[in-house]
Design an enzyme around this catalytic site. Sequence first.
Site, PDB file in Angstrom:
ATOM      1  N   ASN A 248       0.850  -1.195   0.000  1.00 35.10           N
ATOM      2  CA  ASN A 248       0.000   0.000   0.000  1.00 35.10           C
ATOM      3  C   ASN A 248       0.890   1.251   0.000  1.00 35.10           C
ATOM      4  OD1 ASN A 248       0.586   0.783   2.843  1.00 35.10           O
ATOM      5  ND2 ASN A 248      -0.335  -1.220   3.222  1.00 35.10           N
TER       6      ASN A 248
ATOM      7  N   ASP B  92      -4.116  -6.488   5.231  1.00 35.52           N
ATOM      8  CA  ASP B  92      -5.114  -7.398   5.814  1.00 35.52           C
ATOM      9  C   ASP B  92      -5.029  -8.787   5.181  1.00 35.52           C
ATOM     10  OD1 ASP B  92      -6.327  -5.638   7.628  1.00 35.52           O
ATOM     11  OD2 ASP B  92      -7.356  -4.622   5.979  1.00 35.52           O
TER      12      ASP B  92
ATOM     13  N   LYS C 273       8.738 -16.943 -11.039  1.00 37.26           N
ATOM     14  CA  LYS C 273       7.909 -15.828 -11.520  1.00 37.26           C
ATOM     15  C   LYS C 273       6.705 -16.374 -12.295  1.00 37.26           C
ATOM     16  CE  LYS C 273       8.010 -11.919 -14.624  1.00 37.26           C
ATOM     17  NZ  LYS C 273       8.618 -11.442 -15.842  1.00 37.26           N
TER      18      LYS C 273
ATOM     19  N   ASP D  30      -4.279 -10.194  12.927  1.00 37.23           N
ATOM     20  CA  ASP D  30      -4.332  -8.789  13.351  1.00 37.23           C
ATOM     21  C   ASP D  30      -3.347  -8.583  14.516  1.00 37.23           C
ATOM     22  OD1 ASP D  30      -5.150  -6.331  14.675  1.00 37.23           O
ATOM     23  OD2 ASP D  30      -6.834  -6.388  13.271  1.00 37.23           O
ATOM     24  N   ILE D  31      -2.271  -7.835  14.244  1.00 37.14           N
ATOM     25  CA  ILE D  31      -1.195  -7.662  15.247  1.00 37.14           C
ATOM     26  C   ILE D  31      -1.720  -6.911  16.476  1.00 37.14           C
ATOM     27  CG2 ILE D  31       1.095  -6.675  15.663  1.00 37.14           C
ATOM     28  CD1 ILE D  31       1.526  -6.838  12.568  1.00 37.14           C
TER      29      ILE D  31
ATOM     30  N   PHE E 280      -4.402   3.071  14.848  1.00 40.29           N
ATOM     31  CA  PHE E 280      -4.850   4.053  13.867  1.00 40.29           C
ATOM     32  C   PHE E 280      -6.010   3.423  13.097  1.00 40.29           C
ATOM     33  CE2 PHE E 280      -2.207   7.883  13.114  1.00 40.29           C
ATOM     34  CZ  PHE E 280      -1.370   7.763  14.213  1.00 40.29           C
TER      35      PHE E 280
ATOM     36  N   LYS F 204     -13.564  -0.160  15.714  1.00 42.79           N
ATOM     37  CA  LYS F 204     -12.214  -0.749  15.843  1.00 42.79           C
ATOM     38  C   LYS F 204     -11.679  -0.572  17.271  1.00 42.79           C
ATOM     39  CE  LYS F 204     -10.969  -0.418  10.975  1.00 42.79           C
ATOM     40  NZ  LYS F 204     -10.314   0.331   9.905  1.00 42.79           N
TER      41      LYS F 204
ATOM     42  N   LYS G   9     -10.850  -4.069  18.956  1.00 38.02           N
ATOM     43  CA  LYS G   9      -9.424  -4.358  19.161  1.00 38.02           C
ATOM     44  C   LYS G   9      -8.977  -4.054  20.589  1.00 38.02           C
ATOM     45  CE  LYS G   9      -8.397  -3.605  14.271  1.00 38.02           C
ATOM     46  NZ  LYS G   9      -7.325  -3.900  13.325  1.00 38.02           N
TER      47      LYS G   9
HETATM   48  O1  PMT Z   1       2.837   6.112   6.537  1.00 40.35           O
HETATM   49  P1  PMT Z   1       2.206   7.398   6.074  1.00 40.35           P
HETATM   50  O2  PMT Z   1       2.380   7.603   4.578  1.00 40.35           O
HETATM   51  O3  PMT Z   1       2.637   8.596   6.868  1.00 40.35           O
HETATM   52  O4  PMT Z   1       0.617   7.244   6.265  1.00 40.35           O
HETATM   53  C1  PMT Z   1       0.066   7.210   7.537  1.00 40.35           C
HETATM   54  C2  PMT Z   1      -1.086   6.186   7.619  1.00 40.35           C
HETATM   55  C3  PMT Z   1      -2.230   6.652   6.728  1.00 40.35           C
HETATM   56  C4  PMT Z   1      -0.613   4.800   7.173  1.00 40.35           C
HETATM   57  C5  PMT Z   1      -1.516   6.156   9.124  1.00 40.35           C
HETATM   58  O5  PMT Z   1      -1.976   7.424   9.495  1.00 40.35           O
HETATM   59  C6  PMT Z   1      -2.633   5.116   9.356  1.00 40.35           C
HETATM   60  O6  PMT Z   1      -3.803   5.357   9.191  1.00 40.35           O
HETATM   61  N1  PMT Z   1      -2.219   3.871   9.776  1.00 40.35           N
HETATM   62  C7  PMT Z   1      -3.104   2.720   9.965  1.00 40.35           C
HETATM   63  C8  PMT Z   1      -3.335   2.021   8.668  1.00 40.35           C
HETATM   64  C9  PMT Z   1      -4.263   0.808   8.797  1.00 40.35           C
HETATM   65  O7  PMT Z   1      -3.832  -0.282   8.526  1.00 40.35           O
HETATM   66  O8  PMT Z   1      -5.448   1.086   9.274  1.00 40.35           O
HETATM   67  P2  PMT Z   1      -6.641  -0.028   9.473  1.00 40.35           P
HETATM   68  O9  PMT Z   1      -7.843   0.775   9.811  1.00 40.35           O
HETATM   69  O10 PMT Z   1      -6.697  -0.951   8.321  1.00 40.35           O
HETATM   70  O11 PMT Z   1      -6.174  -0.864  10.726  1.00 40.35           O
HETATM   71  C10 PMT Z   1      -6.524  -0.512  12.063  1.00 40.35           C
HETATM   72  C11 PMT Z   1      -5.384  -0.757  12.999  1.00 40.35           C
HETATM   73  O12 PMT Z   1      -5.078  -2.155  13.048  1.00 40.35           O
HETATM   74  C12 PMT Z   1      -4.090  -0.049  12.621  1.00 40.35           C
HETATM   75  O13 PMT Z   1      -3.508   0.467  13.803  1.00 40.35           O
HETATM   76  C13 PMT Z   1      -3.231  -1.153  12.028  1.00 40.35           C
HETATM   77  O14 PMT Z   1      -1.839  -0.898  12.271  1.00 40.35           O
HETATM   78  C14 PMT Z   1      -3.713  -2.372  12.800  1.00 40.35           C
HETATM   79  N2  PMT Z   1      -3.612  -3.668  12.061  1.00 40.35           N
HETATM   80  C15 PMT Z   1      -4.307  -3.878  10.922  1.00 40.35           C
HETATM   81  C16 PMT Z   1      -4.257  -5.104  10.286  1.00 40.35           C
HETATM   82  C17 PMT Z   1      -3.448  -6.132  10.820  1.00 40.35           C
HETATM   83  N3  PMT Z   1      -3.341  -7.324  10.260  1.00 40.35           N
HETATM   84  N4  PMT Z   1      -2.766  -5.904  11.958  1.00 40.35           N
HETATM   85  C18 PMT Z   1      -2.829  -4.684  12.582  1.00 40.35           C
HETATM   86  O15 PMT Z   1      -2.195  -4.487  13.616  1.00 40.35           O
END
Ligand code: PMT
Length: 398
Positions: free
Chosen positions: A210, A279, A289, A308-309, A325, A339, A343
Amino acid sequence: MKQLSNKHVLLCVTGGIAAYKAAEIIRLFKTSGSNVRVLMTSAAKEFITPLTMQALSGNQVHTDLLDTDAEAAMGHIELAKWSDIVLIAPCSANSIARLASGKGDDLMTAVCLAAECKIYFAPAMNQAMWSDSRTQNNHKKLLKNKFIPIGPNSGEQACGDEGYGRMSEPQEIVNNIASGFSEGLLAGKKILITAGPTREKIDPVRFISNRSSGKMGFSIAEAARDEGGLVSLISGPVSLETPNEIKRINVESADEMLSEVDKVINDFDLFISTAAVSDYKPEEYEVQKIKKEKNTDNLNLELITNKDILKHVSKDKGDLKVIGFAAETQNIIENAKRKLNEKNLDLIIANDVSDPSIGFDSDENEVYLITDEIEKKIDRVSKKKLSRSIIEFIANYL
Ligand code: PMT
């Protein structure tokens, strides 16, 4: 590091192959302006010479408890009183056992009994010796007393084994100690931050990822450091420099990120997950390849979910504060609140990633800070400034 300036550091070196790293520890303390004295056990002298330690520290090395000349110059009680910090590095399994028993039959154990300052120790030994239940019990006894652990780390060992027991790196040890003297809203707190994207490999040349640049996570790390926190970053592939005084571990996939978080999370007070963790990942990794097939326009990729960490960390979080976030494109607050609950988070920071001028890869962001009780908007501002406000909020409300 200004916190260590003019501090009196007593470095106790015990017997182990990591003793050679004590030389670098002395250099780091000296360049921070500390006054260093070195104490060596008899086993330590088999690994590195007192002459080396004397030359590096600029002070005579202390080795004997029952030497009248040495005691006349600076006895064990005076040495303990002189010290602002005692650091035992490397700290062998034998030394941990002797300290845990409360013995005072050599200079190091006697000084540790007499010292009223903080005593740090950096264990260093073979992984089997570290995981042995007797060592673990002795280690627990030290933690119940005035001893503060630094490490050990996991990794390749001098004997060829792999696992926990490797001494923390000198810079990490000195950073840990400096944070104990730091000032600021997060003074002495240990903070783990994930940042950047993850890459989920499809074949040797392709991956799913991403647009995360890591800017948000790295600037939060800097803001936490500036408030006296001891910060570690676990980062996906980004092109950012590692900020000063911050430990960085690089990973590629979500699985690698999870494994690195899992290894260290018990050492931290605060976990901030800014990483854009994928995800999904391909169910199969193609070793060769994938070739473009002649008679078809489609390629079907089967994806499975990554663990999900954040959820994993907050399941049994105890005293750990966990902050996530939420990257949303619609119903931002509603989705973020879901969330927060699902979480089990203390705080969620929501941003609108449908707006290309904020969020992913931008230097600015606009966020909502949401807890069970509070909902606060921070209008568009640079990520650096935003990070300072986020850290201030965390320090004041959590
Ligand atoms: O890196 P930049 O370019 O500065 O951009 C910043 C950002 C947009 C990446 C940042 O501000 C942000 O929003 N980060 C969270 C991105 C995300 O994965 O969001 P989510 O809504 O999909 O996930 C929710 C939370 O679960 C996040 O804290 C994520 O780190 C966590 N997660 C998600 C999936 C997973 N398998 N494990 C996780 O821990």
